[in-house]
Motif scaffolding. Structure first.
Motif, PDB file in Angstrom:
ATOM      1  N   SER A 112      10.882   2.476 -17.360  1.00 28.41           N
ATOM      2  CA  SER A 112      12.087   2.530 -16.546  1.00 28.41           C
ATOM      3  C   SER A 112      12.151   3.886 -15.849  1.00 28.41           C
ATOM      4  CB  SER A 112      13.327   2.345 -17.443  1.00 28.41           C
ATOM      5  OG  SER A 112      14.520   2.255 -16.684  1.00 28.41           O
ATOM      6  N   VAL A 113      13.176   4.055 -15.031  1.00 25.19           N
ATOM      7  CA  VAL A 113      13.506   5.373 -14.496  1.00 25.19           C
ATOM      8  C   VAL A 113      14.737   5.866 -15.259  1.00 25.19           C
ATOM      9  CG1 VAL A 113      14.125   6.717 -12.472  1.00 25.19           C
ATOM     10  CG2 VAL A 113      12.584   4.759 -12.238  1.00 25.19           C
ATOM     11  N   TYR A 114      14.619   7.053 -15.796  1.00 25.44           N
ATOM     12  CA  TYR A 114      15.691   7.616 -16.620  1.00 25.44           C
ATOM     13  C   TYR A 114      16.396   8.736 -15.864  1.00 25.44           C
ATOM     14  CZ  TYR A 114      13.728   4.988 -20.473  1.00 25.44           C
ATOM     15  OH  TYR A 114      13.298   3.969 -21.283  1.00 25.44           O
ATOM     16  N   PHE A 115      17.723   8.669 -15.876  1.00 24.15           N
ATOM     17  CA  PHE A 115      18.524   9.685 -15.212  1.00 24.15           C
ATOM     18  C   PHE A 115      19.441  10.374 -16.218  1.00 24.15           C
ATOM     19  CE2 PHE A 115      17.494   9.306 -10.834  1.00 24.15           C
ATOM     20  CZ  PHE A 115      17.129   7.991 -10.630  1.00 24.15           C
ATOM     21  N   CYS A 116      19.455  11.674 -16.121  1.00 21.62           N
ATOM     22  CA  CYS A 116      20.391  12.490 -16.865  1.00 21.62           C
ATOM     23  C   CYS A 116      21.516  12.879 -15.916  1.00 21.62           C
ATOM     24  CB  CYS A 116      19.676  13.729 -17.391  1.00 21.62           C
ATOM     25  SG  CYS A 116      20.721  14.861 -18.312  1.00 21.62           S
ATOM     26  N   ALA A 117      22.720  13.007 -16.443  1.00 18.96           N
ATOM     27  CA  ALA A 117      23.863  13.395 -15.622  1.00 18.96           C
ATOM     28  C   ALA A 117      24.785  14.292 -16.439  1.00 18.96           C
ATOM     29  CB  ALA A 117      24.618  12.166 -15.119  1.00 18.96           C
ATOM     30  N   SER A 118      25.603  15.054 -15.734  1.00 19.61           N
ATOM     31  CA  SER A 118      26.590  15.881 -16.415  1.00 19.61           C
ATOM     32  C   SER A 118      27.869  15.912 -15.609  1.00 19.61           C
ATOM     33  CB  SER A 118      26.063  17.304 -16.622  1.00 19.61           C
ATOM     34  OG  SER A 118      26.011  18.015 -15.393  1.00 19.61           O
ATOM     35  N   LYS A 119      28.977  16.176 -16.282  1.00 17.60           N
ATOM     36  CA  LYS A 119      30.231  16.379 -15.572  1.00 17.60           C
ATOM     37  C   LYS A 119      31.155  17.266 -16.377  1.00 17.60           C
ATOM     38  CE  LYS A 119      32.490  12.026 -16.889  1.00 17.60           C
ATOM     39  NZ  LYS A 119      33.146  10.822 -16.307  1.00 17.60           N
ATOM     40  N   TRP A 120      32.134  17.828 -15.668  1.00 17.08           N
ATOM     41  CA  TRP A 120      32.994  18.832 -16.254  1.00 17.08           C
ATOM     42  C   TRP A 120      34.099  18.211 -17.106  1.00 17.08           C
ATOM     43  CZ3 TRP A 120      32.960  23.521 -17.685  1.00 17.08           C
ATOM     44  CH2 TRP A 120      34.128  24.247 -17.837  1.00 17.08           C
ATOM     45  N   GLN A 121      34.754  17.194 -16.545  1.00 21.28           N
ATOM     46  CA  GLN A 121      35.899  16.608 -17.227  1.00 21.28           C
ATOM     47  C   GLN A 121      35.860  15.094 -17.074  1.00 21.28           C
ATOM     48  OE1 GLN A 121      39.183  18.404 -15.143  1.00 21.28           O
ATOM     49  NE2 GLN A 121      39.415  20.036 -16.644  1.00 21.28           N
ATOM     50  N   MET A 122      36.742  14.430 -17.816  1.00 15.73           N
ATOM     51  CA  MET A 122      36.926  12.997 -17.629  1.00 15.73           C
ATOM     52  C   MET A 122      37.466  12.767 -16.217  1.00 15.73           C
ATOM     53  SD  MET A 122      38.622  11.703 -21.174  1.00 15.73           S
ATOM     54  CE  MET A 122      40.043  12.771 -21.040  1.00 15.73           C
ATOM     55  N   ASN A 123      37.179  11.575 -15.694  1.00  9.16           N
ATOM     56  CA  ASN A 123      37.675  11.180 -14.374  1.00  9.16           C
ATOM     57  C   ASN A 123      37.298  12.178 -13.283  1.00  9.16           C
ATOM     58  OD1 ASN A 123      38.748   9.077 -15.774  1.00  9.16           O
ATOM     59  ND2 ASN A 123      40.789   9.253 -14.915  1.00  9.16           N
ATOM     60  N   THR A 124      36.099  12.695 -13.403  1.00 11.15           N
ATOM     61  CA  THR A 124      35.499  13.471 -12.324  1.00 11.15           C
ATOM     62  C   THR A 124      34.104  12.917 -12.086  1.00 11.15           C
ATOM     63  OG1 THR A 124      34.580  15.132 -13.823  1.00 11.15           O
ATOM     64  CG2 THR A 124      36.767  15.565 -12.906  1.00 11.15           C
ATOM     65  N   GLU A 125      33.524  13.303 -10.959  1.00 13.18           N
ATOM     66  CA  GLU A 125      32.206  12.754 -10.653  1.00 13.18           C
ATOM     67  C   GLU A 125      31.146  13.356 -11.552  1.00 13.18           C
ATOM     68  OE1 GLU A 125      33.833  14.879  -8.832  1.00 13.18           O
ATOM     69  OE2 GLU A 125      32.527  16.200  -7.663  1.00 13.18           O
ATOM     70  N   ALA A 126      30.114  12.571 -11.797  1.00 14.92           N
ATOM     71  CA  ALA A 126      28.953  13.045 -12.541  1.00 14.92           C
ATOM     72  C   ALA A 126      27.877  13.487 -11.558  1.00 14.92           C
ATOM     73  CB  ALA A 126      28.414  11.942 -13.447  1.00 14.92           C
ATOM     74  N   PHE A 127      27.154  14.504 -11.943  1.00 13.83           N
ATOM     75  CA  PHE A 127      26.031  15.008 -11.141  1.00 13.83           C
ATOM     76  C   PHE A 127      24.739  14.588 -11.829  1.00 13.83           C
ATOM     77  CE2 PHE A 127      28.330  17.657  -8.184  1.00 13.83           C
ATOM     78  CZ  PHE A 127      29.528  17.863  -8.843  1.00 13.83           C
ATOM     79  N   PHE A 128      23.860  13.997 -11.052  1.00  7.24           N
ATOM     80  CA  PHE A 128      22.638  13.420 -11.601  1.00  7.24           C
ATOM     81  C   PHE A 128      21.421  14.286 -11.342  1.00  7.24           C
ATOM     82  CE2 PHE A 128      23.675   9.116 -13.014  1.00  7.24           C
ATOM     83  CZ  PHE A 128      24.968   8.982 -12.524  1.00  7.24           C
ATOM     84  N   GLY A 129      20.486  14.236 -12.296  1.00  5.35           N
ATOM     85  CA  GLY A 129      19.179  14.812 -12.075  1.00  5.35           C
ATOM     86  C   GLY A 129      18.351  13.906 -11.180  1.00  5.35           C
ATOM     87  N   GLN A 130      17.110  14.318 -10.909  1.00  8.69           N
ATOM     88  CA  GLN A 130      16.263  13.570  -9.980  1.00  8.69           C
ATOM     89  C   GLN A 130      15.543  12.403 -10.645  1.00  8.69           C
ATOM     90  OE1 GLN A 130      13.985  16.829  -7.953  1.00  8.69           O
ATOM     91  NE2 GLN A 130      14.889  15.887  -6.158  1.00  8.69           N
ATOM     92  N   GLY A 131      15.649  12.319 -11.952  1.00  7.41           N
ATOM     93  CA  GLY A 131      15.076  11.171 -12.647  1.00  7.41           C
ATOM     94  C   GLY A 131      13.695  11.439 -13.216  1.00  7.41           C
ATOM     95  N   THR A 132      13.370  10.679 -14.248  1.00  8.70           N
ATOM     96  CA  THR A 132      12.035  10.668 -14.845  1.00  8.70           C
ATOM     97  C   THR A 132      11.542   9.231 -14.836  1.00  8.70           C
ATOM     98  OG1 THR A 132      12.436  12.551 -16.320  1.00  8.70           O
ATOM     99  CG2 THR A 132      10.681  11.019 -16.945  1.00  8.70           C
ATOM    100  N   ARG A 133      10.414   9.028 -14.189  1.00 11.81           N
ATOM    101  CA  ARG A 133       9.830   7.691 -14.191  1.00 11.81           C
ATOM    102  C   ARG A 133       8.883   7.584 -15.370  1.00 11.81           C
ATOM    103  NH1 ARG A 133       9.434   3.485 -10.761  1.00 11.81           N
ATOM    104  NH2 ARG A 133      10.459   4.667  -9.098  1.00 11.81           N
ATOM    105  N   LEU A 134       9.234   6.748 -16.329  1.00 14.08           N
ATOM    106  CA  LEU A 134       8.436   6.579 -17.545  1.00 14.08           C
ATOM    107  C   LEU A 134       7.763   5.220 -17.534  1.00 14.08           C
ATOM    108  CD1 LEU A 134       7.647   7.554 -20.430  1.00 14.08           C
ATOM    109  CD2 LEU A 134       9.649   6.312 -21.256  1.00 14.08           C
ATOM    110  N   THR A 135       6.459   5.248 -17.772  1.00 13.69           N
ATOM    111  CA  THR A 135       5.690   4.010 -17.886  1.00 13.69           C
ATOM    112  C   THR A 135       5.083   3.951 -19.275  1.00 13.69           C
ATOM    113  OG1 THR A 135       5.157   4.064 -15.528  1.00 13.69           O
ATOM    114  CG2 THR A 135       3.812   2.633 -16.931  1.00 13.69           C
ATOM    115  N   VAL A 136       5.329   2.862 -19.972  1.00 14.17           N
ATOM    116  CA  VAL A 136       4.761   2.655 -21.306  1.00 14.17           C
ATOM    117  C   VAL A 136       3.698   1.569 -21.195  1.00 14.17           C
ATOM    118  CG1 VAL A 136       5.217   2.094 -23.712  1.00 14.17           C
ATOM    119  CG2 VAL A 136       6.984   3.246 -22.344  1.00 14.17           C
ATOM    120  N   VAL A 137       2.476   1.940 -21.547  1.00 11.15           N
ATOM    121  CA  VAL A 137       1.351   0.992 -21.386  1.00 11.15           C
ATOM    122  C   VAL A 137       0.846   0.515 -22.753  1.00 11.15           C
ATOM    123  CG1 VAL A 137       0.670   1.980 -19.192  1.00 11.15           C
ATOM    124  CG2 VAL A 137      -0.337   2.868 -21.312  1.00 11.15           C
TER     125      VAL A 137
END
Lengths: 112, 114
Positions: A87-112
């Protein structure tokens, strides 16, 4: 650099191996999140953390483990990777509830 | 169960035209909504948000409309530009979710033709 960064950007691993995805934010945001993004499913929450040492499961937490020993870091570990965790995994963070989250650029993980 | 969804998976518009992206939600207790834009190979980027005590909010070239009666959310982009081409997600937070759990729709792909 300020912001939220993920590493690695791309990872290929074998079934059964343990793999850790890293997430680091420089804003001292209280809340951090891990999502996976799969075609047709949008973003689904894996785990979130309200503060250091406080974590909770999301919608699709089976097979994943997180820790938050420091506010700025929120690593996600796949204890024994399976193909369904490709999958593509995204991390995000935010300051408080009911505020926007800021996302990282993602990690593309392939399991073979 | 509760869900967040989009009426149209793809939308193609001419440069300069206005775009409207729609989102239906089923949790009447949802109190906070966000629109995100995701360009290829990048993480979602915040566009605009709206709380349930409002029915309209405007930003730069974007407007979000919330119709709580029919549980519908829309994003309007004025004078659409090629740089607006992306996948757009709506997200909701409601009473059945944890305080910080946003549920995302599957996304709508917007393509802007020159």
């Amino acid at each position: 650099d300020a912001g939220i960064t993920q590493s690695p950007r791309y990872k290929i691993t074998e079934t059964g191996r343990q793999v850790t995805l890293m997430c680091h934010q420089t804003w001292s945001h209280s809340y951090m999140f891990w999502y996976r993004q799969d075609l047709g499913h949008g973003l689904r929450l894996i785990y979130y953390s309200a503060a250091a040492d406080i974590t909770d499961k999301g919608e699709v937490s089976d097979g994943y483990v997180v820790s938050r020993s420091k506010t700025e870091n929120f690593p996600l570990t796949l204890e024994s990777a399976t193909r369904s965790q490709t999958s593509v995994y995204f991390c995000a963070s935010k300051w408080q509830m009911n505020t926007e989250a800021f996302f990282g650029q993602g990690t593309r993980l392939t399991v073979v | 169960g509760e869900s967040v969804g989009l009426h149209l998976p793809t939308l193609s518009v001419q440069e300069g035209d206005n775009s409207i992206i729609n989102c239906a939600y089923s949790n009447s207790a949802s109190d906070y909504f966000i629109w995100y834009k995701q360009e290829s190979g990048k993480g979602p980027q915040f566009i605009i948000d709206i709380r349930s005590n409002m029915d309209k909010r405007q930003g730069q070239r974007v407007t979000v409309l919330l119709n709580k009666t029919v549980k519908h959310l829309s994003l309007q982009i004025a004078a659409t530009q090629p740089g607006d081409s992306a996948v757009y997600f709506c997200a909701e937070k409601g009473a059945n979710l944890s305080n910080n759990d946003m549920r995302f729709g599957a996304g709508t792909r917007l393509t802007v033709k020159p």
